[in-house]
Design a protein around this motif. Structure first.
Motif, PDB file in Angstrom:
ATOM      1  N   GLY A 118       0.885  -1.038  -0.048  1.00 47.92           N
ATOM      2  CA  GLY A 118      -0.009   0.074  -0.030  1.00 47.92           C
ATOM      3  C   GLY A 118       0.978   1.401   0.121  1.00 47.92           C
ATOM      4  N   PRO A 119       1.721   1.550   0.946  1.00 49.86           N
ATOM      5  CA  PRO A 119       2.511   2.692   1.003  1.00 49.86           C
ATOM      6  C   PRO A 119       3.256   2.853  -0.372  1.00 49.86           C
ATOM      7  CG  PRO A 119       3.034   1.246   2.966  1.00 49.86           C
ATOM      8  CD  PRO A 119       2.229   0.433   2.162  1.00 49.86           C
ATOM      9  N   MET A 120       3.810   1.603  -0.951  1.00 45.77           N
ATOM     10  CA  MET A 120       4.532   2.190  -2.157  1.00 45.77           C
ATOM     11  C   MET A 120       3.497   2.273  -3.315  1.00 45.77           C
ATOM     12  SD  MET A 120       6.480  -0.696  -4.404  1.00 45.77           S
ATOM     13  CE  MET A 120       5.257  -1.008  -5.450  1.00 45.77           C
ATOM     14  N   LEU A 121       2.164   1.659  -3.358  1.00 48.28           N
ATOM     15  CA  LEU A 121       1.341   1.915  -4.409  1.00 48.28           C
ATOM     16  C   LEU A 121       0.749   3.547  -4.172  1.00 48.28           C
ATOM     17  CD1 LEU A 121      -0.824  -1.245  -4.243  1.00 48.28           C
ATOM     18  CD2 LEU A 121       0.987  -0.509  -6.115  1.00 48.28           C
ATOM     19  N   VAL A 215       8.733  17.119   6.777  1.00 47.94           N
ATOM     20  CA  VAL A 215       7.515  16.406   7.358  1.00 47.94           C
ATOM     21  C   VAL A 215       7.045  15.963   5.975  1.00 47.94           C
ATOM     22  CG1 VAL A 215       5.294  16.220   8.272  1.00 47.94           C
ATOM     23  CG2 VAL A 215       7.285  17.535   9.278  1.00 47.94           C
ATOM     24  N   MET A 216       6.514  14.598   5.950  1.00 49.17           N
ATOM     25  CA  MET A 216       5.880  13.965   4.663  1.00 49.17           C
ATOM     26  C   MET A 216       4.414  13.829   5.084  1.00 49.17           C
ATOM     27  SD  MET A 216       8.595  11.188   3.441  1.00 49.17           S
ATOM     28  CE  MET A 216       8.004  10.686   1.963  1.00 49.17           C
ATOM     29  N   THR A 217       3.600  14.507   4.046  1.00 50.17           N
ATOM     30  CA  THR A 217       2.022  14.117   4.250  1.00 50.17           C
ATOM     31  C   THR A 217       1.385  12.877   3.651  1.00 50.17           C
ATOM     32  OG1 THR A 217       1.999  15.359   2.015  1.00 50.17           O
ATOM     33  CG2 THR A 217       1.784  16.557   4.121  1.00 50.17           C
ATOM     34  N   THR A 218       0.467  12.842   4.296  1.00 50.07           N
ATOM     35  CA  THR A 218      -0.293  11.243   4.183  1.00 50.07           C
ATOM     36  C   THR A 218      -0.659  11.290   2.575  1.00 50.07           C
ATOM     37  OG1 THR A 218      -1.517  11.625   5.846  1.00 50.07           O
ATOM     38  CG2 THR A 218      -2.065   9.780   4.867  1.00 50.07           C
ATOM     39  N   THR A 219      -0.388  10.279   2.087  1.00 51.14           N
ATOM     40  CA  THR A 219      -0.867  10.119   0.619  1.00 51.14           C
ATOM     41  C   THR A 219      -2.142   9.510   0.138  1.00 51.14           C
ATOM     42  OG1 THR A 219       0.344   8.055   0.734  1.00 51.14           O
ATOM     43  CG2 THR A 219       1.746   9.843  -0.301  1.00 51.14           C
ATOM     44  N   ARG A 220      -2.350   9.194  -1.040  1.00 49.44           N
ATOM     45  CA  ARG A 220      -3.929   8.873  -1.384  1.00 49.44           C
ATOM     46  C   ARG A 220      -4.199   7.546  -0.812  1.00 49.44           C
ATOM     47  NH1 ARG A 220      -3.002   5.483  -5.744  1.00 49.44           N
ATOM     48  NH2 ARG A 220      -5.013   5.139  -6.029  1.00 49.44           N
ATOM     49  N   LYS A 221      -5.542   7.216  -0.413  1.00 47.22           N
ATOM     50  CA  LYS A 221      -6.022   5.947  -0.296  1.00 47.22           C
ATOM     51  C   LYS A 221      -5.781   4.835  -1.297  1.00 47.22           C
ATOM     52  CE  LYS A 221      -9.296   3.871   2.934  1.00 47.22           C
ATOM     53  NZ  LYS A 221      -9.958   2.850   1.761  1.00 47.22           N
ATOM     54  N   VAL A 222      -5.086   3.775  -1.030  1.00 51.41           N
ATOM     55  CA  VAL A 222      -5.245   2.903  -2.216  1.00 51.41           C
ATOM     56  C   VAL A 222      -6.215   1.858  -2.017  1.00 51.41           C
ATOM     57  CG1 VAL A 222      -3.747   0.840  -3.119  1.00 51.41           C
ATOM     58  CG2 VAL A 222      -2.604   2.987  -2.174  1.00 51.41           C
ATOM     59  N   SER A 223      -7.120   1.505  -3.016  1.00 47.91           N
ATOM     60  CA  SER A 223      -8.305   0.559  -3.099  1.00 47.91           C
ATOM     61  C   SER A 223      -7.858  -0.746  -3.111  1.00 47.91           C
ATOM     62  CB  SER A 223      -9.171   0.998  -4.052  1.00 47.91           C
ATOM     63  OG  SER A 223      -8.485   0.513  -5.419  1.00 47.91           O
ATOM     64  N   LYS A 224      -8.610  -1.520  -2.414  1.00 46.89           N
ATOM     65  CA  LYS A 224      -8.407  -3.025  -2.574  1.00 46.89           C
ATOM     66  C   LYS A 224      -7.997  -3.542  -3.767  1.00 46.89           C
ATOM     67  CE  LYS A 224      -9.423  -7.097   0.058  1.00 46.89           C
ATOM     68  NZ  LYS A 224      -8.208  -6.967   0.968  1.00 46.89           N
ATOM     69  N   MET A 368       5.574   4.466   7.624  1.00 49.54           N
ATOM     70  CA  MET A 368       4.914   4.304   6.640  1.00 49.54           C
ATOM     71  C   MET A 368       5.341   4.724   5.135  1.00 49.54           C
ATOM     72  SD  MET A 368       2.753   2.013   7.461  1.00 49.54           S
ATOM     73  CE  MET A 368       1.796   1.761   6.122  1.00 49.54           C
ATOM     74  N   HIS A 369       5.814   5.731   5.223  1.00 50.49           N
ATOM     75  CA  HIS A 369       6.573   6.523   4.208  1.00 50.49           C
ATOM     76  C   HIS A 369       7.911   5.679   3.701  1.00 50.49           C
ATOM     77  CE1 HIS A 369       3.765   9.704   4.627  1.00 50.49           C
ATOM     78  NE2 HIS A 369       4.296  10.063   6.026  1.00 50.49           N
ATOM     79  N   ALA A 370       8.567   5.228   4.560  1.00 51.94           N
ATOM     80  CA  ALA A 370       9.772   4.594   4.378  1.00 51.94           C
ATOM     81  C   ALA A 370       9.562   3.088   3.982  1.00 51.94           C
ATOM     82  CB  ALA A 370      10.555   4.612   5.615  1.00 51.94           C
ATOM     83  N   MET A 371       8.252   2.564   4.450  1.00 50.88           N
ATOM     84  CA  MET A 371       7.981   1.163   3.861  1.00 50.88           C
ATOM     85  C   MET A 371       7.931   1.187   2.303  1.00 50.88           C
ATOM     86  SD  MET A 371       7.912  -0.878   6.270  1.00 50.88           S
ATOM     87  CE  MET A 371       7.233  -2.251   5.418  1.00 50.88           C
ATOM     88  N   GLY A 372       7.442   2.161   1.633  1.00 49.06           N
ATOM     89  CA  GLY A 372       7.351   2.417   0.181  1.00 49.06           C
ATOM     90  C   GLY A 372       8.844   1.927  -0.514  1.00 49.06           C
TER      91      GLY A 372
ATOM     92  N   VAL B  43       1.851   1.869 -11.929  1.00 48.28           N
ATOM     93  CA  VAL B  43       1.070   1.796 -10.868  1.00 48.28           C
ATOM     94  C   VAL B  43       0.390   3.126 -10.786  1.00 48.28           C
ATOM     95  CG1 VAL B  43       1.728   2.199  -8.364  1.00 48.28           C
ATOM     96  CG2 VAL B  43       2.486   0.179  -9.283  1.00 48.28           C
ATOM     97  N   SER B  44       1.164   4.233 -11.373  1.00 52.19           N
ATOM     98  CA  SER B  44       0.486   5.661 -11.203  1.00 52.19           C
ATOM     99  C   SER B  44      -0.648   5.487 -12.272  1.00 52.19           C
ATOM    100  CB  SER B  44       1.354   6.488 -12.054  1.00 52.19           C
ATOM    101  OG  SER B  44       2.694   6.597 -11.067  1.00 52.19           O
ATOM    102  N   LEU B  45      -0.547   4.839 -13.393  1.00 52.11           N
ATOM    103  CA  LEU B  45      -1.518   5.031 -14.223  1.00 52.11           C
ATOM    104  C   LEU B  45      -2.825   4.266 -13.957  1.00 52.11           C
ATOM    105  CD1 LEU B  45      -2.510   5.372 -17.251  1.00 52.11           C
ATOM    106  CD2 LEU B  45      -1.717   3.189 -17.785  1.00 52.11           C
ATOM    107  N   VAL B  46      -2.798   3.003 -13.123  1.00 49.77           N
ATOM    108  CA  VAL B  46      -3.645   2.326 -12.289  1.00 49.77           C
ATOM    109  C   VAL B  46      -4.305   3.072 -11.259  1.00 49.77           C
ATOM    110  CG1 VAL B  46      -4.196   0.144 -10.959  1.00 49.77           C
ATOM    111  CG2 VAL B  46      -2.728   0.150 -13.295  1.00 49.77           C
ATOM    112  N   GLY B  47      -3.647   3.873 -10.579  1.00 49.15           N
ATOM    113  CA  GLY B  47      -3.955   4.721  -9.574  1.00 49.15           C
ATOM    114  C   GLY B  47      -5.068   5.882  -9.987  1.00 49.15           C
ATOM    115  N   LYS B  48      -4.432   6.482 -11.245  1.00 51.03           N
ATOM    116  CA  LYS B  48      -5.043   7.517 -11.768  1.00 51.03           C
ATOM    117  C   LYS B  48      -6.627   6.866 -12.209  1.00 51.03           C
ATOM    118  CE  LYS B  48      -2.102  11.010 -12.775  1.00 51.03           C
ATOM    119  NZ  LYS B  48      -0.705  10.947 -12.350  1.00 51.03           N
TER     120      LYS B  48
END
Lengths: 394, 136
Positions: A118-121, A215-224, A368-372, B43-48
Motif C-alpha cells: 500500500g505505501p508504495m502504491l 515532514v511527509m504528508t499522507t498520500t492517497r488511499k489505495v483501493s483493495k 509508513m513513508h519508508a515502507m514504500g 502503478v501511477s496509471l492504475v491509481g489514476k
C-alpha cells in the motif's frame, strides 16, 4: 575381550581425537565463531530467528565425525540426490532445499504474505528509491572484479549481498557460486541484523538537519482492487522481462496476492506463519552447515565479509543521494531519510529511517513513508539478481 | 566487442576484469531503473484510473445509476445459474418482503433501527424492500 582396545577405538572414533587431524584447528575456530553468533543472536537479539539457526548449523557441521553434512557431495558437477537421500546426514537432506532454491522461494512467499505494498502504491516514486539503493550491488561488482580474485559468478554472488536480501542472495549464489554460499549467506544475514548500527552514521553524514526534519504528508488511499491487481501485474511484467527471476518474484507476489485477495485467509496465514517458520528453521540450520572450517576459513571469505560491508554502506549512500534529489525536486515534500530504506531489509531499514527522523523532529513518523522504498527495494534486488543470473547463469 | 565481453563473462574459470564489470554495472543499474520506472508508471496509471473512476461517480451519480440499470438488464438476459435460482432470503418475523443480499439478519436489524432512529419514524411505519452489502 580387550577392554584397553575397546577404549582406544572409542577414543580414536571420538570427535576430541579427530580435532587433532589436519583440519582440526579450523573446526575449533568455526566452533568459536558459531558460539559467538549464538551469543549475538541470543543475548544481543541480532536477527535471532535466523542467526541462532545458522550458528547452530555451523556448530553441528564442525563437530568432527558427526557426519551430518558432507560439503564435498555438493561441489560436484552432477549431484546424486538419490545417494544423498540414502546415505546423507540430517543436514545434507535439509540442504537439498537450499541447493534446489526451494527455501528462498518459500521464504519470499511468506514475506509477500506479510508485506503491505500500500505505501508504495500510494507513492509510486518510492520505486525510484528502491532502484537507487541497488546501485550498491553494481558498485560491489566492480570492487570484487578489482580484487582480481573472483570469477564473474562469484563476483555477482558477492555483489548481491549489498541488496540486503538474504533469500535473493542464497538463490543467486546457489546457482552462480555454490562454493561461496556459506560466507555470502552469513555475511548477508549478519549485516541485515546490523542495519540499525550501519546506516545511521551515513544518514546523518549525508543529510542536513533541515532535510532530516522534513515532514511527509499522507498520500492517497489505495483501493483493495489496486492491491489485488499489483502482484498480478508485477509478476507478468517482470517475469516476462527477466524470466530467471520468476521463481523468486512469482513467490513473493503469490504470497502477497494470498494476503490481498481476501478469499484465502487460511493460506495467507499459513504462508506468513507456519510455512515461514518451518522454512526459516530449515534454511538457517542448513546454511550454517555449509560453513565447514576447511572450506570457510580462506582469504576469499575475509574479502567477502569486507565487500559485503562495503556493499551495505554503498547501497545506503545511493539511496540517500537519490532521496536528496527527490527532496529537491519535490520542494521538501520527500524526506531524504527514506532513501536509505531502499535497501530491501524489510522492515529493519524502514524502522531505522523512522528512528532517525524522530530524533530530529518528534512526531514526524516516517515509518509508513519508508515502507514504500523498502518493499520497492525487494523488487529492485530481485530484478538485479535476475539480470546477474541472466548474464552469468548462461 | 560484445562477443569479447560475453566470452570473458561466460568463462567461469577466469577472474572478472574491471572493464567488463563496469560495463555490466552500467547495463545492470540501467535495467533496474528501467523496470522499476516502468512499474512506477503502471502503478501511477492504475491509481489514476481508479481515482478518476471514483471521482466521476461522485460528479455524475446518474452515470452510476445508468450502469446499475445496464447491469440489471444484463442480469435479466443472463442464463439462470443454479445459484441464481435460489429464492431470495427473507427476513424472519417481518410482514413485508425484505430481501437480504449478502447481508446478515443482525446487520440488517441494526441498519433498520438506525434508519428509523435518524428519520424519527417508528420502524413499523417504514418499508424496507432490500438491503444489499456493497463490496469495496
Amino acid at each position: 575381550m580387550n577392554i584397553g582396545e575397546i577404549l582406544k577405538n572409542l577414543w580414536n572414533d571420538s570427535g576430541f581425537h579427530l580435532f587433532g587431524g589436519d583440519s582440526g584447528w579450523q573446526s575449533i575456530v568455526m566452533i568459536i565463531v558459531a558460539l559467538f553468533f549464538l551469543y549475538l543472536g541470543i543475548k544481543k537479539k541480532f536477527e535471532p530467528l535466523l542467526l541462532v539457526g545458522i550458528a547452530f548449523g555451523m556448530l553441528l557441521t564442525n563437530l568432527p565425525g558427526s557426519g551430518m553434512f558432507h560439503s564435498e557431495w555438493w561441489t560436484v558437477e552432477n549431484i546424486d540426490y538419490v545417494d544423498i537421500l540414502r546415505h546423507g546426514g540430517l543436514l545434507d537432506i535439509l540442504y537439498i532445499g537450499v541447493k534446489t532454491g526451494v527455501y528462498p522461494c518459500l521464504i519470499f512467499m511468506g514475506v509477500g504474505a506479510m508485506t503491505d505494498f500500500g505505501p508504495m502504491l500510494s507513492r509510486p516514486s518510492s520505486l525510484i528509491l528502491g532502484a537507487a539503493a541497488q546501485g550498491g550491488i553494481y558498485l560491489v561488482l566492480i570492487l570484487a572484479a578489482a580484487t582480481g580474485m573472483f570469477t564473474g559468478g562469484e563476483a555477482a554472488s558477492i555483489s548481491i549481498i549489498a541488496g540486503a536480501d538474504g533469500p535473493t542472495a542464497i538463490f543467486l549464489t546457489k546457482t552462480l557460486a555454490p562454493q561461496l554460499l556459506a560466507p555470502i549467506a552469513v555475511a548477508a544475514y549478519s549485516y541485515m541484523a546490523l542495519i540499525p548500527l550501519l546506516q545511521p552514521p551515513f544518514m546523518k553524514l549525508l543529510t542536513t538537519k533541515k532535510e532530516r526534519m522534513a515532514v511527509m504528508t499522507t498520500t492517497r488511499k489505495v483501493s483493495k482492487k489496486e492491491k489485488i491487481i499489483f502482484p498480478i501485474l508485477v509478476t507478468i511484467i517482470v517475469s516476462l522481462l527477466l524470466p530467471s527471476v520468476a521463481p523468486l518474484l512469482g513467490s513473493l507476489m503469490f504470497g502477497n496476492l494470498l494476503k490481498e485477495c481476501g478469499v484465502t485467509e487460511r493460506l495467507s496465514d499459513t504462508a506468513q506463519n507456519a510455512l515461514m517458520n518451518i522454512v526459516t528453521l530449515f534454511l538457517g540450520i542448513s546454511v550454517g552447515a555449509t560453513a565447514v572450517g576447511s572450506v570457510f576459513l580462506t582469504t576469499k571469505t575475509l574479502l567477502i565479509i569486507v565487500l559485503g560491508l562495503a556493499g551495505f554502506v554503498l547501497a545506503t549512500i545511493c539511496g540517500l543521494l537519490i532521496g536528496k534529489l527527490l527532496y529537491v525536486i519535490s520542494k521538501g515534500k520527500i524526506n531524504p531519510l527514506i532513501g536509505s530504506a531502499g535497501v530491501s531489509a524489510v522492515p529493519m531499514a524502514a524502522r531505522v529511517s523512522n528512528t532517525v527522523g524522530l530524533q530530529y523532529n518528534k512526531g514526524n513518523y516516517l515509518l509508513m513513508h519508508a515502507m514504500g522504498p523498502n518493499v520497492a527495494g525487494v523488487i529492485g534486488s530481485a530484478v538485479a539478481a535476475g539480470f546477474l543470473l541472466a548474464v552469468f547463469g548462461a | 566487442m560484445s562477443g569479447y565481453i560475453l566470452g570473458a563473462i561466460l568463462d567461469k574459470e577466469s577472474p572478472l576484469n574491471v572493464v567488463d564489470a563496469l560495463l555490466l554495472a552500467l547495463i545492470g543499474i540501467a535495467i533496474v531503473f528501467l523496470v522499476l520506472i516502468a512499474l512506477m508508471l503502471i502503478v501511477s496509471l492504475v491509481g489514476k484510473i481508479f481515482d478518476g473512476s471514483a471521482k466521476l461517480q461522485e460528479e455524475h451519480p446518474e452515470w452510476g445509476e445508468k450502469i446499475s440499470s445496464f447491469k440489471a438488464k444484463l442480469m435479466f438476459w443472463k442464463k439462470p445459474q443454479p445459484s441464481d435460482e435460489q429464492p431470495p432470503q427473507l427476513a424472519k418475523g417481518t410482514c413485508g418482503e425484505l430481501t437480504l443480499i449478502n447481508c446478515e439478519e443482525r446487520d440488517a436489524a441494526m441498519i433498520m433501527a438506525i434508519v428509523a432512529d435518524s428519520l424519527n419514524t417508528p420502524l413499523n411505519e417504514l418499508r424496507f424492500k432490500s438491503i444489499k452489502r456493497v463490496e469495496d
